[in-house]
Design a protein around this motif. Sequence first.
Motif, short mmCIF file in Angstrom:
data_model
loop_
_atom_site.label_atom_id
_atom_site.label_comp_id
_atom_site.label_asym_id
_atom_site.label_seq_id
_atom_site.Cartn_x
_atom_site.Cartn_y
_atom_site.Cartn_z
N THR A 1 -12.74 -2.52 -3.21
CA THR A 1 -12.40 -1.75 -2.03
C THR A 1 -13.54 -0.81 -1.62
O THR A 1 -14.34 -0.39 -2.46
N ARG B 1 -5.09 9.42 1.93
CA ARG B 1 -5.46 8.36 0.98
C ARG B 1 -4.60 7.13 1.20
O ARG B 1 -3.43 7.24 1.51
N VAL B 2 -5.22 5.96 1.04
CA VAL B 2 -4.52 4.68 1.07
C VAL B 2 -4.77 4.03 -0.29
O VAL B 2 -5.91 3.84 -0.69
N LEU B 3 -3.68 3.74 -0.98
CA LEU B 3 -3.76 3.14 -2.31
C LEU B 3 -3.18 1.74 -2.30
O LEU B 3 -2.09 1.53 -1.77
N ILE B 4 -3.91 0.78 -2.85
CA ILE B 4 -3.37 -0.58 -2.99
C ILE B 4 -2.55 -0.58 -4.28
O ILE B 4 -3.10 -0.46 -5.37
N ASN B 5 -1.26 -0.71 -4.13
CA ASN B 5 -0.34 -0.72 -5.28
C ASN B 5 -0.37 -2.06 -6.00
O ASN B 5 -0.46 -2.10 -7.22
N THR C 1 -14.54 2.07 1.98
CA THR C 1 -14.06 2.67 3.22
C THR C 1 -15.22 3.15 4.09
O THR C 1 -16.24 3.58 3.57
N PHE D 1 -9.77 5.33 -0.21
CA PHE D 1 -9.18 4.00 -0.24
C PHE D 1 -9.52 3.32 -1.54
O PHE D 1 -10.70 3.27 -1.92
N GLY D 2 -8.52 2.82 -2.25
CA GLY D 2 -8.80 2.14 -3.51
C GLY D 2 -7.54 1.65 -4.20
O GLY D 2 -6.46 1.64 -3.62
N VAL D 3 -7.73 1.27 -5.46
CA VAL D 3 -6.61 0.76 -6.28
C VAL D 3 -6.24 1.79 -7.33
O VAL D 3 -7.00 2.66 -7.65
N VAL E 1 3.02 11.15 -1.42
CA VAL E 1 3.27 9.81 -0.87
C VAL E 1 4.14 9.96 0.38
O VAL E 1 5.22 10.54 0.34
N ILE F 1 0.84 -1.20 0.00
CA ILE F 1 0.00 0.00 0.00
C ILE F 1 0.88 1.25 0.00
O ILE F 1 2.02 1.22 0.46
#
Length: 152
Positions: free
Chosen positions: A142, A117-121, A144, A150-152, A84, A75
């Motif tokens: 995803t 923000r939280v991003l799934i890498n 939240t 939150f997402g990709v 970031v 993430i």
Amino acid sequence: MPRSTTSLRLLALAMSLGPVPAWAQSTPAPASVQAPVPTLSLELNAAQPSDKGCRLAFVVNNALGADLSKAAFEIALFNEVGVVDRLTVLDFKDLPASKTKVTRFDLAGADCGKIGRVLINSATECVGTGVDPAACMRGLKTSTKTGIAFGV
């Protein structure tokens, strides 16, 4: 009356009645029921300050159709202005099929109030008997319950 004349008269009568109303037509067989799309639902459920930094709680539901012996995601955490802050891997360990699981992660030194923000890498691990390693990302959904995107 000859048989062919009777047939012609019946045909003429049917044609004179016009088109058959929709309700009188036979209904097509229902479309075959489609199998559910395999999904791995990942919900960011809470972000709370902890002694170590910020504790993120996730609710995970494995509907991929097979047990995962290991699932881990890289993430990216973005701060409140979109920069970031860090990359880290969250190891969800085993995720049994058709089971909902709650998992928490303490992010050392992170301030929950500054995470925007939280991003799934990527999925760094997606392992299970008969499971395609790409299934975790391909089936990922995803959501939240927090104010953090939150997402990709």
